[in-house]
Write an enzyme that holds these catalytic residues in place. Structure first.
Site, PDB file in Angstrom:
ATOM      1  N   HIS A 156       0.838  -1.213   0.000  1.00 41.86           N
ATOM      2  CA  HIS A 156       0.000   0.000   0.000  1.00 41.86           C
ATOM      3  C   HIS A 156       0.872   1.262   0.000  1.00 41.86           C
ATOM      4  O   HIS A 156       0.421   2.331   0.386  1.00 41.86           O
ATOM      5  CB  HIS A 156      -0.944   0.037   1.218  1.00 41.86           C
ATOM      6  CG  HIS A 156      -1.625  -1.260   1.471  1.00 41.86           C
ATOM      7  ND1 HIS A 156      -2.796  -1.631   0.851  1.00 41.86           N
ATOM      8  CD2 HIS A 156      -1.281  -2.303   2.270  1.00 41.86           C
ATOM      9  CE1 HIS A 156      -3.161  -2.840   1.268  1.00 41.86           C
ATOM     10  NE2 HIS A 156      -2.253  -3.267   2.123  1.00 41.86           N
ATOM     11  N   SER A 286      15.827  19.270 -16.168  1.00 48.95           N
ATOM     12  CA  SER A 286      14.775  20.282 -16.201  1.00 48.95           C
ATOM     13  C   SER A 286      15.334  21.557 -16.805  1.00 48.95           C
ATOM     14  O   SER A 286      16.487  21.922 -16.545  1.00 48.95           O
ATOM     15  CB  SER A 286      14.263  20.566 -14.780  1.00 48.95           C
ATOM     16  OG  SER A 286      13.459  21.726 -14.746  1.00 48.95           O
TER      17      SER A 286
END
Length: 482
Positions: A156, A286
């Site tokens: 999870h 970036s």
């Protein structure tokens, strides 16, 4: 109009390998049609059609690869007759005048279009299978290299019991092995449509061969032999069943699911700073944030894998709406979905080859995260060690419960480090096991049989699956470019 003024799919113009793009190129398509017409003529001659001359076969043989000029001529002819196959029959006949009267003899358009598609599908499988084999091989080496390195497991996306870096990668490997099995099976299940005539009855060929059923069957068999297939589908309508396209696209869609899951895991691990895909020295992450090391390859895999999965529905829906012996609403969509599926699978695998050739692991970051969570996981071991020293399990459970909640509050409310072990070391009650704490907190004792499972899986299951493909492993012709 310049090519720069026209839209072209990035699948071929930006990403896919040259070998895959060539398979679905116009030149290869139309040249394959010519090969199929030559094959039909040779087969017809072999079963007794004397109208097929050696001169005709010789001219056809000489002009199998279509030229740019002939492609343009066929485009102009198609604008007149509104039929692509007949346009190419006309142009091929002009190029091979001795064969002009026998090209396409007895055939319907699907003789060339469908048989060509089946050839393309087979050849496209033969491009992606070696790439998948090399992804598996490289990932298996990675699994063995890191089979013993403990890492925090996640369920999870919450901290769970420890596993190892190598064992985690076997989860990806196992699914890739299933993909290899499914893709090879789909490839080997491909047959030819063969020479079946306009509605699949072979009526035109029966007429050509004066009612000789054995000769018609021999004709079909000869075409299969000359084109290097194992069989032709025993019955067809005008087309081969479009259910075959389902069988072709299903394993590719399934590969997309495997690749997406693997690439997503790598993206999440990159965020955790535990593992990264390769990052080249001059690569820019970036345009604004110079420090960024974005997982762009894994993101590309996820992006295109979604597209790959979506193409499967094209095949399912198309197969379900084919009326009787055929309908033409399959044609346009198959020109898009079949090439797109293989081009996309090719790109995904080429990118995975690049990723698996240079995965970077950061053991110190992994160790730090383990030690932040391990004290909580070790509480049961601590309780058992105390009981062996004569303590009451219930009393020990309460003592460690209180300390655990205090340590948890430091982590969650104060943003501090997990200090449970320090609290245990400073609590007199736990003095009997103070000297044993380092052993009780050894991460390697929390990974179960992860290393053994990894070793056995790679050396047995992976090795067995790759045995038939040894000639492809590390093949220099397998493209690594991304």
């Amino acid at each position: 109009m310049s090519d720069n003024d026209k839209y072209s799919t990035p699948l071929s113009s930006r990403y896919a390998s040259d070998e895959m793009s060539k398979i679905f190129s116009l030149r290869n398509r139309f040249s394959t049609w010519r090969k199929l017409w030559l094959t039909l003529a040779k087969a017809e001659k072999s079963v007794g059609l004397d109208v097929i001359t050696d001169e005709a076969l010789g001219q056809m043989e000489k002009h199998l690869e279509i030229t740019d000029e002939e492609i343009e001529a066929a485009k102009k002819q198609e604008a007149i007759v509104r039929h692509d196959v007949m346009a190419h029959v006309h142009v091929f006949g002009e190029t091979c005048p001795a064969a002009a009267g026998i090209i396409h003899l007895g055939a319907t358009s699907c003789y060339v279009t469908d048989n060509a598609d089946l050839i393309f599908l087979r050849d496209a499988f033969d491009v992606i299978i070696p790439k998948l084999v090399n992804v598996i091989d490289r990932l298996s080496k990675f699994a063995l290299e890191y089979k013993d390195l403990p890492v925090l497991g996640w369920t999870h996306f919450q901290p769970a019991q420890l596993t190892t870096v190598g064992k985690r990668s076997t989860l990806w490997l196992q699914e890739l092995l299933w993909d290899l099995r499914n893709i090879v099976r789909a490839r080997n299940d491909l047959g030819l449509r063969g020479a079946k005539g306009t509605t699949g009855t072979q009526g035109s060929f029966l007429s050509l061969l004066h009612g000789d059923h054995d000769a018609v069957e021999a004709l079909d068999a000869k075409i299969v032999e000359l084109l290097g297939f194992d069989f032709a589908y025993p019955v067809t309508g005008q087309t081969y069943s479009r259910k075959i396209d389902i069988d072709v696209l299903a394993p590719l869609a399934s590969l997309g699911a495997t690749a997406h899951k693997m690439a997503t895991d790598i993206r999440l691990l990159a965020n955790l700073k535990e593992m990264e895909e390769p990052f080249e020295k001059s690569q820019i992450g970036s345009s604004a944030m110079a420090y960024k090391r974005n997982p762009m390859r894994s993101e590309r895999v996820c992006s295109l894998s979604r597209h790959l999965g979506s193409l499967f529905s094209d095949a399912v829906q198309t197969a379900s709406v084919q009326w009787f012996e055929r309908t033409l609403d399959d044609s346009a969509i198959r020109r898009v979905s079949l090439p797109s599926a293989f081009l996309t699978a090719d790109i995904v695998l080429t990118t995975l080859l690049n990723i698996t050739s240079g995965l970077v692991v950061y053991p110190k970051v992994i160790e730090r995260r383990i030690m932040a969570e391990l004290p909580f996981m070790a509480t049961e071991n601590i309780i058992m060690a105390m009981v062996e020293k004569g303590a009451s399990r219930q009393e020990c459970h309460e003592e460690i419960r209180v300390l655990s909640h205090q340590a948890s509050a430091v982590v969650k409310q104060q943003g501090g480090d997990n200090d449970l072990i320090e609290r245990i070391k400073n609590t007199e009650y736990f003095k009997p096991i103070w000297a044993d704490l380092d052993k009780l907190l050894d991460p390697s004792t929390f990974v179960g049989r992860a290393a053994q499972q990894t070793d056995k899986f790679v050396k047995k299951d992976v090795a067995e699956a790759l045995k038939p493909f040894q000639k492809h492993i590390n093949d220099a012709t397998v493209s690594l470019s991304v």
